[in-house]
Design a protein around this motif. Structure first.
Motif, PDB file in Angstrom:
ATOM      1  N   ALA A  65      46.370  44.895  36.758  1.00 13.77           N
ATOM      2  CA  ALA A  65      46.021  44.525  35.384  1.00 13.77           C
ATOM      3  C   ALA A  65      47.222  44.679  34.457  1.00 13.77           C
ATOM      4  O   ALA A  65      47.459  43.827  33.581  1.00 13.77           O
ATOM      5  CB  ALA A  65      44.859  45.389  34.894  1.00 13.77           C
ATOM      6  N   LEU A  89      37.137  44.944  38.567  1.00 10.48           N
ATOM      7  CA  LEU A  89      37.656  43.696  37.993  1.00 10.48           C
ATOM      8  C   LEU A  89      36.524  42.761  37.566  1.00 10.48           C
ATOM      9  O   LEU A  89      36.763  41.654  37.091  1.00 10.48           O
ATOM     10  CB  LEU A  89      38.584  42.997  38.997  1.00 10.48           C
ATOM     11  N   GLN A 119      39.346  39.769  32.691  1.00 13.07           N
ATOM     12  CA  GLN A 119      40.236  40.660  31.951  1.00 13.07           C
ATOM     13  C   GLN A 119      41.602  40.035  31.669  1.00 13.07           C
ATOM     14  O   GLN A 119      42.317  40.483  30.785  1.00 13.07           O
ATOM     15  CB  GLN A 119      40.381  41.989  32.693  1.00 13.07           C
ATOM     16  N   LEU A 123      45.048  37.411  36.310  1.00 14.79           N
ATOM     17  CA  LEU A 123      44.554  38.414  37.264  1.00 14.79           C
ATOM     18  C   LEU A 123      43.473  37.805  38.156  1.00 14.79           C
ATOM     19  O   LEU A 123      42.394  37.438  37.689  1.00 14.79           O
ATOM     20  CB  LEU A 123      44.000  39.617  36.489  1.00 14.79           C
ATOM     21  N   THR A 272      39.040  47.711  34.142  1.00 15.49           N
ATOM     22  CA  THR A 272      40.174  48.595  34.387  1.00 15.49           C
ATOM     23  C   THR A 272      40.306  49.498  33.160  1.00 15.49           C
ATOM     24  O   THR A 272      39.724  49.220  32.111  1.00 15.49           O
ATOM     25  CB  THR A 272      41.473  47.779  34.543  1.00 15.49           C
TER      26      THR A 272
END
Length: 304
Positions: A65, A89, A119, A123, A272
């Motif tokens: 992240a 995640l 997020q 990612l 995260t």
């Protein structure tokens, strides 16, 4: 007491601890202004330690992240049947979802199984479903059983996903899933907690890495060790830190991850720690570790 850090800012004129904290907070809250350098080659890293509870999954998802938030395309492959990286995640990992299980069986491609985490658009995650629990037994009878994951992580697939970093989150064992991760990777990242018995089982892990290196993957090496769960109030934490640094030298990142309630809470919210509490010490420490890794990766001249 904060863990020892080296963010590179203290050489500047007018440095103060408050100025350093302000700069770190700005990097978390305004990542677009603090892009990290791309690595000189694509880095495939297995996050391994057969000892449970050392922060493997936490390390994999938060480093990923941190790199993603600062402009690097990052893929997390959840190779643990518990699916904790998938949870952190917040990607779909219900049974039947295209996952790492189907990849190992050769039923779906890496590109088809990869999901974008909400997020960060940089990612990605290949989830683990409950189906993975029986995979070790199924793999035993398969041809090239140790290299199923490596075959899926082809240059073409990784080019299509356009990723700079791949983190493979392993189960807390040294079975066929972990061997697949080591055969597929170039590097091993070992999280070590700053507690009693921290080095217990580490010899066995290093022996296994050595065996894989000799017989299955000559390019494999332990490139990174990250000290986790540091408690500055205890003398033991400093002793473990010093012992690990003395033994492994420059492989150990300068950044140390403190013991943190926020880091522990974040996965329960499908996040995260960087998303859950970006201003927390845990988030800033993982961001420092990601920056350190990125700078090391950019400095490497070796092209894969």
């Amino acid at each position: 007491m904060n863990p020892p850090q080296d963010t590179g800012t203290h050489h500047d004129i007018g440095w103060t601890p408050i100025a350093e904290e302000a700069e770190r907070a700005a990097r978390v809250l305004h990542p677009e202004d603090h892009q990290l350098p791309r690595p000189s080659h694509r880095r495939i890293m297995t996050v391994a330690n057969q000892k449970g509870g050392v922060g493997k999954t936490t390390t994999a998802v938060n480093l990923a992240a941190g790199l993603a938030l600062h402009g690097l395309r990052t893929l997390v492959i959840d190779l643990d049947p518990q699916g904790n990286a998938s949870t952190a995640l917040n990607v779909d990992h219900r049974s039947g979802t295209p996952s790492v299980y189907e990849i190992l069986l050769g039923e779906v491609s890496l590109v088809d199984a990869a999901q974008v985490s909400e997020q960060s658009p940089n990612l990605l995650c290949v989830p683990a479903t409950i189906d993975l629990a029986g995979a070790e037994i199924e793999l035993v009878s398969m041809a090239s059983r140790e290299s199923r994951l490596k075959e899926a992580l082809s240059r073409e697939a990784l080019e299509e996903l356009d990723v700079d970093y791949i983190f493979i989150d392993c189960p807390p064992s040294l079975g066929l899933l972990t061997v697949n991760a080591m055969v597929a990777a170039h590097e091993v990242l070992i999280p070590i907690q700053c507690e009693y018995y921290a080095l217990e089982g580490l010899g066995q892990l290093l022996n296994n890495i050595d065996l894989v290196q000799k017989h299955l993957n000559r390019t494999l090496a332990v490139s990174t060790i990250l000290l986790t769960m540091y408690d500055g109030r205890t003398k033991l934490a400093d002793q473990v830190t010093q012992e690990v640094r003395n033994h492994f030298g420059d492989v150990v990142l300068k950044t140390v991850i403190p013991r943190s309630v926020k880091v522990s809470e974040a996965p329960g919210y499908g996040q995260t720690v960087l998303a859950y509490d970006p201003g927390s010490r845990g988030a800033m420490s993982y961001l420092d570790a990601a920056r350190e890794m990125a700078e090391r990766g950019a400095a490497s001249r070796e092209r894969q």
